[in-house]
Design an enzyme around this catalytic site. Sequence first.
Site, PDB file in Angstrom:
ATOM      1  CG  ASP A 199     -12.859  57.309 -15.862  1.00 17.65           C
ATOM      2  OD1 ASP A 199     -13.821  57.948 -16.321  1.00 17.65           O
ATOM      3  OD2 ASP A 199     -12.717  57.047 -14.656  1.00 17.65           O
ATOM      4  CG  ASP A 226     -11.237  54.069 -11.163  1.00 17.53           C
ATOM      5  OD1 ASP A 226     -11.876  54.781 -11.973  1.00 17.53           O
ATOM      6  OD2 ASP A 226     -10.954  54.439 -10.013  1.00 17.53           O
ATOM      7  CG  ASP A 272     -14.149  53.497 -16.182  1.00 20.47           C
ATOM      8  OD1 ASP A 272     -14.722  54.223 -17.007  1.00 20.47           O
ATOM      9  OD2 ASP A 272     -13.566  53.937 -15.179  1.00 20.47           O
TER      10      ASP A 272
END
Length: 661
Positions: A347, A547, A551
């Site tokens: 991410d 996080d 996610d």
Amino acid sequence: MIRRGRALPEGKPAAPPGTPVPPQAASPEEEPGQSLPGRASALIRQYPLVALTCLVLAVTGMLLQSGLEQPARLGASAYAAVVAVIRAAAMFRSLREGRWGIDVLALMAIASTVWVGEYLAALVVILMLSGGEALETFAQGRAARELESLLARAPRFAHREAAGSVLEETPVGEVVPGDVLVVRPSELVPVDGELLSDAASMDESSLTGESLPVERTRGELLLSGSVNGETAIRMRAAATARDSQYSRIIALVEEAASSRAPVVRLADRYAVPFTALAILMAGTAWALSGDPVRIAQVLVVATPCPLLIAAPVAFLAGTSQAAHRGIIIKNTGTLEQLAKARTAVFDKTGTLTSGRPVLDTVQVAQDQGPAAGAAMRAERILQLAASAEQYSSHVLAASVIEAAAQGNLELLPVTRATEHATQGVEAVCGGDTVVVGKAGLVRNASEGFLEAALHSGQLAIYVAVNGRYAGALIMKDPLRGDAGDTLARLHRLGVRHTMLLTGDAHGTAAHIAEEAGIRHVRADCLPEDKVNAVAAVKERPVIMVGDGVNDAPVLAAADVGIAMGAKGATAASESADVVIMLDDLSRVAVAVEIGKRTVAVALVSIWTGIGLSIGLMAVAMTGYIPAVTGALLQELVDLATILNGLRALRPVRRGKPTGRG
């Protein structure tokens, strides 16, 4: 006089009203404040077979010490037979499902030792079997269910407008489309809906991963699970709680977690060939000698204790070593997947980047002629802007003030301040009238305004002083300093494929990916898109690092989900297999390295045990090793595998990765 809409909160903002605190699951052996007898009682309840076997061993020992050999033999043999029958039922169920594992060899070892009267050896085999399983359970840390914190954090109540504009607290499940709701400052939006207020500043980082605040205007859609800013807003519900964004994310996590394939235990892979070899050697010894005792002598030294204990000890040591490094690994199968990982997916916000905007540069307005006067220095622009931002509730204000502090700039006294909701702030700082905020506010309050030139991933805060445009503060969410080194280290560890998945715009994502050295980029992703992208990866196993609530589904869907849990992203942490408790991306590479080292140590332990057992079986085929002696020799084999497994406790050496590559 300072005029403001509401006082700014000091320190960390309080949790939204009505948001329950996620329960902290503690294993029985770790409950705080528990006495020693209480802990012992909890361990007995948690591992009853281990406790009962230890008790039978103790009673058997006391009977033998008292000269009562017959009761000791009958009692121990009966106990071993009962355990064998229970294990046989479980083994046959596994065989019907096509799963061959270590239970076959364990059952044969128990049956053969009881048959030849080696009841002490039978008890030892049972203790190794139950103890190995207990070690695996203990190594997993008794992790809480993945959805627990997601469900706990989900909005529970909504403030619904009733007749006469009276607010009533309503369970979120009773909200229906068309209801008018009020969302207070710092509260979660309970359901998807339409904004009725003129403007709102929303924190959608938990849903989209975007760290910068999102400004919404009247008529735009608000997503459930996003956090309201510093001003109360009105909205009209457009969906029920069940059909809103947050509930869809929970459903995605449930689906992804349930579809994840189970990992076969490391020792189980070697149980079938080892069992076949043991049977072959025992049968050969019987056929050549004509003595049926030979088969028992061979099977006694073929007990599966090295397989039962080697991998759990190594994995327990590996998870302990990881915990010392701030890395919580929830189950032993994760260590195997980390060791074999081939693809790492990241991410962006809060993972590859810090997740908090910082000052990049100060763009100073150029001198526009004699009437404009000389251009103001960058330090002066930052000092005035930070002084004014002391009285702004916008989330970027803290970043501006922090930038001034890092430049050792003293904040000026403010005699008057007015905040324009979501737009900016106007203040008199040290005798100068300063306007700080969005382009629209500063354009209307100044002459000579010029739009700032921005690159991908940048955001501008405009500044006007005494009615003239002074310049712009260019903010960005920078790449972590250790991102490049982490990716290079992962490559050396065998993780050769990398990808960036983010909800941000493609330009911003591509810029960060280029800085980090990541080739493949997927931008503008919703949680569903991330899950689909990870499922489509061919080079597996796949590690997903992220996080935030957005996610959680993809962390559950990946072969190994790694959550950067330092910032309190509880939903992501509960959905992940690995939680990094420190705000340190390099620990991702450390986790992979620990996984490789742990599996390597476990394999050496297993092969050491198998090799020694095969050697003992070869000698036992000749009849030179009685059953009692064989059982004692087997304990030396067990000791060797345990001591080798404990090597996983040794820390990995930084910069010298274990494994090929």
